[in-house]
Enzyme design. Structure first.
Site, short mmCIF file in Angstrom:
data_model
loop_
_atom_site.label_atom_id
_atom_site.label_comp_id
_atom_site.label_asym_id
_atom_site.label_seq_id
_atom_site.Cartn_x
_atom_site.Cartn_y
_atom_site.Cartn_z
N MET A 295 66.89 63.57 76.89
CA MET A 295 66.34 64.86 76.71
C MET A 295 66.05 65.22 75.26
SD MET A 295 69.43 66.13 75.57
CE MET A 295 70.34 65.13 76.65
N PRO A 296 66.30 64.36 74.31
CA PRO A 296 65.93 64.74 72.95
C PRO A 296 64.42 64.86 72.79
CG PRO A 296 67.48 62.92 72.92
CD PRO A 296 67.04 63.10 74.34
N PHE A 297 64.02 65.78 71.93
CA PHE A 297 62.63 65.88 71.50
C PHE A 297 62.64 65.58 70.02
CE2 PHE A 297 59.11 68.64 69.85
CZ PHE A 297 58.09 67.79 70.25
#
Length: 127
Positions: A1-3
């Site tokens: 889920m990192p951006f």
């Protein structure tokens, strides 16, 4: 889920940009337990008129090849995991594409899990 946002000086090759992305992803998988296919990254290139930094800060000498990395992640990691991530990213990028560790600048932005929507207008991680 990192951006992940990666900012670099203009003029680097597609292979260089891919190596940055791949190295950061390997570090996220190894230290933050991010799934291998959880990749949301953008690389922006800036000319000398829109990329500013001091060559020396906190005793660290930066070159023209400074790489600015900002990761937006859920606020679920420990300080130890964060430190491991920073080290691993610097190591990975030193290996390929050959970025000096002094030129790896990382900023971590933490958000609550309900602050993500991966599509369809749904907050997939909201409880």
């Amino acid at each position: 889920m990192p951006f992940t946002r990666i900012a670099i000086r203009a003029g680097q090759s597609a292979a260089y940009k891919a190596a940055l992305s791949e190295g950061i992803q390997r570090a996220l998988v190894a230290t933050f337990n991010v799934p291998e296919d959880d990749i949301f990254m953008v690389v922006s290139e800036h000319d000398e008129n829109s990329f500013f930094f001091k060559p020396s800060y906190l005793g660290i000498e930066h070159s023209e090849n400074l790489v600015l990395i900002q990761l937006t992640v859920s606020n679920t990691r420990t300080v130890e995991q964060k430190k491991a991530l920073y080290r691993r990213i610097a190591d990975e990028l030193a290996e390929s594409p050959g970025v000096r560790k002094e030129d790896v600048f990382i900023n971590l932005v933490e958000v609550q899990t309900e602050n993500w929507s991966f599509g369809n207008g749904i907050a997939q991680y909201a409880t």
